[in-house]
Design an enzyme around this catalytic site. Sequence first.
Site, PDB file in Angstrom:
ATOM      1  N   ILE A   1      -1.985  60.766 -50.261  1.00  0.00           N
ATOM      2  CA  ILE A   1      -1.870  59.298 -50.085  1.00  0.00           C
ATOM      3  C   ILE A   1      -3.326  58.627 -49.862  1.00  0.00           C
ATOM      4  O   ILE A   1      -3.736  58.539 -48.731  1.00  0.00           O
ATOM      5  CB  ILE A   1      -1.002  59.196 -48.485  1.00  0.00           C
ATOM      6  CG1 ILE A   1       0.068  59.896 -48.531  1.00  0.00           C
ATOM      7  CG2 ILE A   1      -0.954  57.582 -48.335  1.00  0.00           C
ATOM      8  CD1 ILE A   1       0.982  59.922 -47.176  1.00  0.00           C
ATOM      9  N   PRO A   2      -3.792  58.676 -50.967  1.00  0.00           N
ATOM     10  CA  PRO A   2      -5.118  57.717 -50.998  1.00  0.00           C
ATOM     11  C   PRO A   2      -4.988  56.156 -50.358  1.00  0.00           C
ATOM     12  O   PRO A   2      -3.973  55.648 -50.570  1.00  0.00           O
ATOM     13  CB  PRO A   2      -5.444  57.748 -52.584  1.00  0.00           C
ATOM     14  CG  PRO A   2      -4.364  58.071 -53.330  1.00  0.00           C
ATOM     15  CD  PRO A   2      -3.296  58.774 -52.335  1.00  0.00           C
ATOM     16  N   HIS A   3      -6.007  55.641 -49.818  1.00  0.00           N
ATOM     17  CA  HIS A   3      -5.883  54.548 -49.363  1.00  0.00           C
ATOM     18  C   HIS A   3      -7.231  53.726 -49.131  1.00  0.00           C
ATOM     19  O   HIS A   3      -8.355  54.283 -49.153  1.00  0.00           O
ATOM     20  CB  HIS A   3      -5.033  54.415 -47.816  1.00  0.00           C
ATOM     21  CG  HIS A   3      -5.843  55.678 -46.903  1.00  0.00           C
ATOM     22  ND1 HIS A   3      -5.582  56.805 -47.087  1.00  0.00           N
ATOM     23  CD2 HIS A   3      -6.856  55.351 -46.055  1.00  0.00           C
ATOM     24  CE1 HIS A   3      -6.057  57.592 -45.933  1.00  0.00           C
ATOM     25  NE2 HIS A   3      -6.753  56.634 -45.485  1.00  0.00           N
ATOM     26  N   GLY A   4      -7.155  52.453 -49.078  1.00  0.00           N
ATOM     27  CA  GLY A   4      -8.432  51.648 -49.208  1.00  0.00           C
ATOM     28  C   GLY A   4      -8.110  50.239 -48.432  1.00  0.00           C
ATOM     29  O   GLY A   4      -6.947  49.668 -48.541  1.00  0.00           O
TER      30      GLY A   4
ATOM     31  N   LEU B   1      -1.997  53.403 -50.433  1.00  0.00           N
ATOM     32  CA  LEU B   1      -1.907  52.431 -49.644  1.00  0.00           C
ATOM     33  C   LEU B   1      -3.297  51.379 -49.612  1.00  0.00           C
ATOM     34  O   LEU B   1      -4.287  51.965 -49.449  1.00  0.00           O
ATOM     35  CB  LEU B   1      -1.680  52.740 -48.113  1.00  0.00           C
ATOM     36  CG  LEU B   1      -0.321  52.963 -47.642  1.00  0.00           C
ATOM     37  CD1 LEU B   1      -0.213  53.703 -46.183  1.00  0.00           C
ATOM     38  CD2 LEU B   1       0.791  52.125 -47.747  1.00  0.00           C
TER      39      LEU B   1
END
Length: 156
Positions: free
Chosen positions: A65-68, A103
């Site tokens: 779940i990479p996010h930024g 996300l």
Amino acid sequence: MNDLSDLLKPEAVRSGTPAGSKKKLFALLGEAAAAAYGLDAAEVTGRLAAREKLGSTGFGGGIAIPHGKIAGLAGVRGLFVRLDKPLDFASVDDLPVDLVFALLSPPDAGAEHLKALARVSRRLRDRAFTAKLRGAGSADALYALWAGAESRDAAA
């Protein structure tokens, strides 16, 4: 609530996607964010890569779940990719990743971001659900699963 359609648009779901590396995956996610949400692809790619440098977002079971944080977003947005071949992600269990839910959040969306992350991770801990994601025949079927359309046709 299993419906995540408030975070995800059909245009933000990809199936059988080749990546080959995290760098290529993040570029692909950037392109998907540009197409689905009108965001700057390079900015999204850069934000995801920068966050990943702080530590792997692979949380095990073939899932990441990479996010930024992205300025100008009205709310939390999601992108989902099922990779054609699992990718090394330096996950906690050392298993390669084939399911990726990215996300993107506004910089000031602290609680909203955490709630969205919890909802997505809760859903992805459900082994029956991830089996359906892995067996879905198309991006439309993947979106139907995320949108809570748990019919027999969704995984066809």
